[in-house]
Design a protein around this motif. Structure first.
Motif, PDB file in Angstrom:
ATOM      1  N   VAL A   1     -15.122   0.105  30.565  1.00 16.44           N
ATOM      2  CA  VAL A   1     -16.094   0.120  29.469  1.00 16.44           C
ATOM      3  C   VAL A   1     -17.081  -1.018  29.733  1.00 16.44           C
ATOM      4  O   VAL A   1     -16.691  -2.120  30.114  1.00 16.44           O
ATOM      5  N   ILE A   2     -18.357  -0.679  29.566  1.00 18.98           N
ATOM      6  CA  ILE A   2     -19.436  -1.649  29.786  1.00 18.98           C
ATOM      7  C   ILE A   2     -19.941  -2.127  28.430  1.00 18.98           C
ATOM      8  O   ILE A   2     -20.054  -1.337  27.499  1.00 18.98           O
ATOM      9  N   ILE A   3     -20.241  -3.414  28.334  1.00 18.24           N
ATOM     10  CA  ILE A   3     -20.956  -3.913  27.150  1.00 18.24           C
ATOM     11  C   ILE A   3     -22.355  -4.302  27.621  1.00 18.24           C
ATOM     12  O   ILE A   3     -22.506  -5.205  28.447  1.00 18.24           O
ATOM     13  N   GLY A   4     -23.369  -3.594  27.140  1.00 20.09           N
ATOM     14  CA  GLY A   4     -24.733  -3.869  27.590  1.00 20.09           C
ATOM     15  C   GLY A   4     -25.673  -4.069  26.415  1.00 20.09           C
ATOM     16  O   GLY A   4     -25.353  -3.682  25.282  1.00 20.09           O
ATOM     17  N   ILE A   5     -26.818  -4.668  26.675  1.00 18.27           N
ATOM     18  CA  ILE A   5     -27.786  -4.872  25.583  1.00 18.27           C
ATOM     19  C   ILE A   5     -28.699  -3.651  25.448  1.00 18.27           C
ATOM     20  O   ILE A   5     -28.896  -2.887  26.395  1.00 18.27           O
ATOM     21  N   ARG A   6     -29.282  -3.540  24.264  1.00 19.69           N
ATOM     22  CA  ARG A   6     -30.133  -2.393  23.933  1.00 19.69           C
ATOM     23  C   ARG A   6     -31.303  -2.230  24.908  1.00 19.69           C
ATOM     24  O   ARG A   6     -31.691  -1.107  25.242  1.00 19.69           O
ATOM     25  N   ALA A   7     -31.867  -3.358  25.367  1.00 19.79           N
ATOM     26  CA  ALA A   7     -33.017  -3.272  26.275  1.00 19.79           C
ATOM     27  C   ALA A   7     -32.682  -2.492  27.541  1.00 19.79           C
ATOM     28  O   ALA A   7     -33.555  -1.866  28.137  1.00 19.79           O
ATOM     29  N   PHE A   8     -31.417  -2.513  27.956  1.00 16.27           N
ATOM     30  CA  PHE A   8     -31.041  -1.825  29.198  1.00 16.27           C
ATOM     31  C   PHE A   8     -30.259  -0.541  28.962  1.00 16.27           C
ATOM     32  O   PHE A   8     -29.670   0.004  29.892  1.00 16.27           O
ATOM     33  N   ARG A   9     -30.312  -0.062  27.728  1.00 14.54           N
ATOM     34  CA  ARG A   9     -29.674   1.227  27.454  1.00 14.54           C
ATOM     35  C   ARG A   9     -30.230   2.326  28.378  1.00 14.54           C
ATOM     36  O   ARG A   9     -29.459   3.150  28.889  1.00 14.54           O
TER      37      ARG A   9
ATOM     38  N   LYS B   1      -0.466  -1.325  25.939  1.00 11.76           N
ATOM     39  CA  LYS B   1       0.510  -1.322  27.038  1.00 11.76           C
ATOM     40  C   LYS B   1      -0.190  -1.373  28.397  1.00 11.76           C
ATOM     41  O   LYS B   1       0.418  -1.208  29.448  1.00 11.76           O
ATOM     42  N   SER B   2      -1.514  -1.559  28.372  1.00 13.81           N
ATOM     43  CA  SER B   2      -2.294  -1.530  29.616  1.00 13.81           C
ATOM     44  C   SER B   2      -2.600  -2.933  30.130  1.00 13.81           C
ATOM     45  O   SER B   2      -2.561  -3.909  29.386  1.00 13.81           O
ATOM     46  N   ARG B   3      -2.937  -2.961  31.420  1.00 15.22           N
ATOM     47  CA  ARG B   3      -3.321  -4.220  32.066  1.00 15.22           C
ATOM     48  C   ARG B   3      -4.837  -4.182  32.251  1.00 15.22           C
ATOM     49  O   ARG B   3      -5.384  -3.276  32.896  1.00 15.22           O
ATOM     50  N   LEU B   4      -5.513  -5.161  31.673  1.00 17.06           N
ATOM     51  CA  LEU B   4      -6.977  -5.154  31.642  1.00 17.06           C
ATOM     52  C   LEU B   4      -7.563  -6.340  32.400  1.00 17.06           C
ATOM     53  O   LEU B   4      -7.034  -7.453  32.341  1.00 17.06           O
ATOM     54  N   ALA B   5      -8.645  -6.087  33.115  1.00 10.43           N
ATOM     55  CA  ALA B   5      -9.338  -7.169  33.838  1.00 10.43           C
ATOM     56  C   ALA B   5     -10.771  -7.288  33.334  1.00 10.43           C
ATOM     57  O   ALA B   5     -11.353  -6.322  32.831  1.00 10.43           O
ATOM     58  N   LEU B   6     -11.326  -8.481  33.475  1.00 10.04           N
ATOM     59  CA  LEU B   6     -12.719  -8.736  33.078  1.00 10.04           C
ATOM     60  C   LEU B   6     -13.557  -8.952  34.335  1.00 10.04           C
ATOM     61  O   LEU B   6     -13.192  -9.733  35.217  1.00 10.04           O
ATOM     62  N   LEU B   7     -14.680  -8.235  34.395  1.00 10.88           N
ATOM     63  CA  LEU B   7     -15.608  -8.411  35.512  1.00 10.88           C
ATOM     64  C   LEU B   7     -17.031  -8.472  34.954  1.00 10.88           C
ATOM     65  O   LEU B   7     -17.439  -7.604  34.189  1.00 10.88           O
ATOM     66  N   SER B   8     -17.747  -9.527  35.315  1.00 11.01           N
ATOM     67  CA  SER B   8     -19.084  -9.752  34.771  1.00 11.01           C
ATOM     68  C   SER B   8     -20.099  -9.960  35.896  1.00 11.01           C
ATOM     69  O   SER B   8     -19.740 -10.398  36.991  1.00 11.01           O
ATOM     70  N   SER B   9     -21.348  -9.669  35.593  1.00 14.91           N
ATOM     71  CA  SER B   9     -22.396  -9.979  36.578  1.00 14.91           C
ATOM     72  C   SER B   9     -23.171 -11.217  36.113  1.00 14.91           C
ATOM     73  O   SER B   9     -24.354 -11.362  36.357  1.00 14.91           O
TER      74      SER B   9
ATOM     75  N   ALA C   1      -7.455  -0.878  33.380  1.00 15.76           N
ATOM     76  CA  ALA C   1      -8.775  -0.763  32.783  1.00 15.76           C
ATOM     77  C   ALA C   1      -9.561  -2.047  32.988  1.00 15.76           C
ATOM     78  O   ALA C   1      -8.974  -3.126  33.130  1.00 15.76           O
ATOM     79  N   ALA C   2     -10.882  -1.915  33.008  1.00 18.72           N
ATOM     80  CA  ALA C   2     -11.729  -3.094  33.205  1.00 18.72           C
ATOM     81  C   ALA C   2     -12.814  -3.158  32.142  1.00 18.72           C
ATOM     82  O   ALA C   2     -13.433  -2.151  31.807  1.00 18.72           O
ATOM     83  N   LEU C   3     -13.017  -4.364  31.630  1.00 15.62           N
ATOM     84  CA  LEU C   3     -14.143  -4.620  30.737  1.00 15.62           C
ATOM     85  C   LEU C   3     -15.255  -5.187  31.599  1.00 15.62           C
ATOM     86  O   LEU C   3     -15.049  -6.202  32.282  1.00 15.62           O
ATOM     87  N   LEU C   4     -16.402  -4.530  31.581  1.00 19.67           N
ATOM     88  CA  LEU C   4     -17.513  -4.934  32.453  1.00 19.67           C
ATOM     89  C   LEU C   4     -18.675  -5.438  31.611  1.00 19.67           C
ATOM     90  O   LEU C   4     -19.107  -4.764  30.674  1.00 19.67           O
TER      91      LEU C   4
END
Lengths: 92, 230
Positions: free
Chosen positions: A21-29, B95-103, B224-227
């Motif tokens: 799941v991605i969390i993004g801002i509205r500007a880049f929708r 019950k899941s294993r979650l990772a965080l990946l950011s740019s 699962a991954a939170l991006l």
């Protein structure tokens, strides 16, 4: 460009059996929509402050919680949800 | 006015905010607006500031900038895919294993990814090298979740990092995830989170780094991954 990079990572992960799941801002929708991103929560926030203002723990938590809900409930690629509310000026 | 005064057109003024003499990664979007819109944005900003002097309602300034960011970036979206891969979450998140990946471009101090071999690159130097970043393969920084913000650094040529410096959770929500794990909402949070500079070569990301990162997460049996892009 960052939203595209992460959109690509999401596609690679999903193709390999990892849900994202991605969390993004509205500007880049538009970028996330064009890429048919698997699941994306769109926040009404400013660039560089996707989850809310620095120190606004309540808002940041609400954003992540909504994204995790989407992770569980989405049933098809291209699922986008917009988080209601507004960016609250930083708490010092 | 004397002849030696350098004249600057509005076009030049506007463009200087995007990797020019007035680089401001929070407001670089005005460079892409038609002159009339850029002028309107600035004029309204000043007008609203005047109102704010009187009533302190700073939200109108945030709202104004937000609306114009949305408008300015509306044309983005050159990478188009009609369909996409999709993996349903196989078990409940609890019950899941979650990772965080950011740019976001965060890294642990003392473990600087040193882009292009440059030591102690500043935020300003990174912005000046934006074109080089966009041609290069991104590097993944590994960050133990819960690393205190004093031990984290952030550098990125694409956005204003001040918020991410003041509180990494605004783009790299590791502490929020720790809280949700404690509450039982997440089964297990991977102890290592990841960040890279999202301004990079898409070709190399797709062919080189991306597949390596996928293997890294698979080896750790991540469900699962939170991006979080920036």
């Amino acid at each position: 460009m960052c939203h595209v990079s992460v959109g690509h990572i999401a596609r690679l992960l999903e193709a390999s059996g990892i849900a994202t799941v991605i969390i993004g801002i509205r500007a880049f929708r538009p970028s996330l929509e064009a890429m048919t991103s698997p699941r994306a929560l769109i926040t009404p926030h400013l660039m560089g402050r996707t989850l809310g203002a620095p120190g606004d723990r309540d808002r940041q938590r609400a954003v992540v919680a909504a994204a995790l809900d989407l992770l569980e409930t989405a049933s098809q690629p291209g699922t986008l949800a917009e988080l209601p509310g507004v960016y609250r000026v930083g708490k010092k | 006015m004397s002849d030696d005064v350098q004249r600057e057109s509005f076009e030049e003024f506007k463009s200087s905010f995007a990797y020019g003499s007035r680089t401001d990664l929070g407001f670089k979007f005005i460079a892409g607006l038609p002159d009339r819109d850029a002028a309107r944005f600035l004029q309204d900003l000043l007008w609203k500031l005047g109102d704010t002097f009187d009533d302190g309602q700073f939200e109108r300034i945030v709202e104004h900038v937000y609306e114009w960011q949305v408008r300015a970036y509306a044309g983005e979206g050159k990478w188009v895919y009609a369909d996409g891969p999709f993996t349903p979450l196989r078990k409940p998140l609890s019950k899941s294993r979650l990772a965080l990946l950011s740019s976001s471009g965060h890294f642990v101090k003392g473990d600087d990814p040193q882009p292009f071999g440059v030591k102690d690159m500043t935020q300003e130097e990174a912005a000046a090298r934006i074109l080089q970043f966009l041609k290069s393969e991104p590097r993944l920084s590994r960050i133990p979740v819960g690393t205190p913000k004093e031990k984290l650094a952030v550098r990125h040529p694409g956005y204003d990092v001040r918020g991410a410096q003041a509180d990494p959770n605004v783009v790299f929500p590791h502490e929020i995830l720790i809280g949700l794990e404690r509450e039982g909402r997440i089964g297990e949070l991977a102890r290592e989170a990841y960040s890279f500079v999202g301004a990079c070569s898409q070709r190399r990301l797709l062919k080189e780094s991306g597949p390596q990162w996928v293997r890294l997460l698979q080896e750790q049996e991540i469900d699962a991954a939170l991006l979080t892009p920036v």
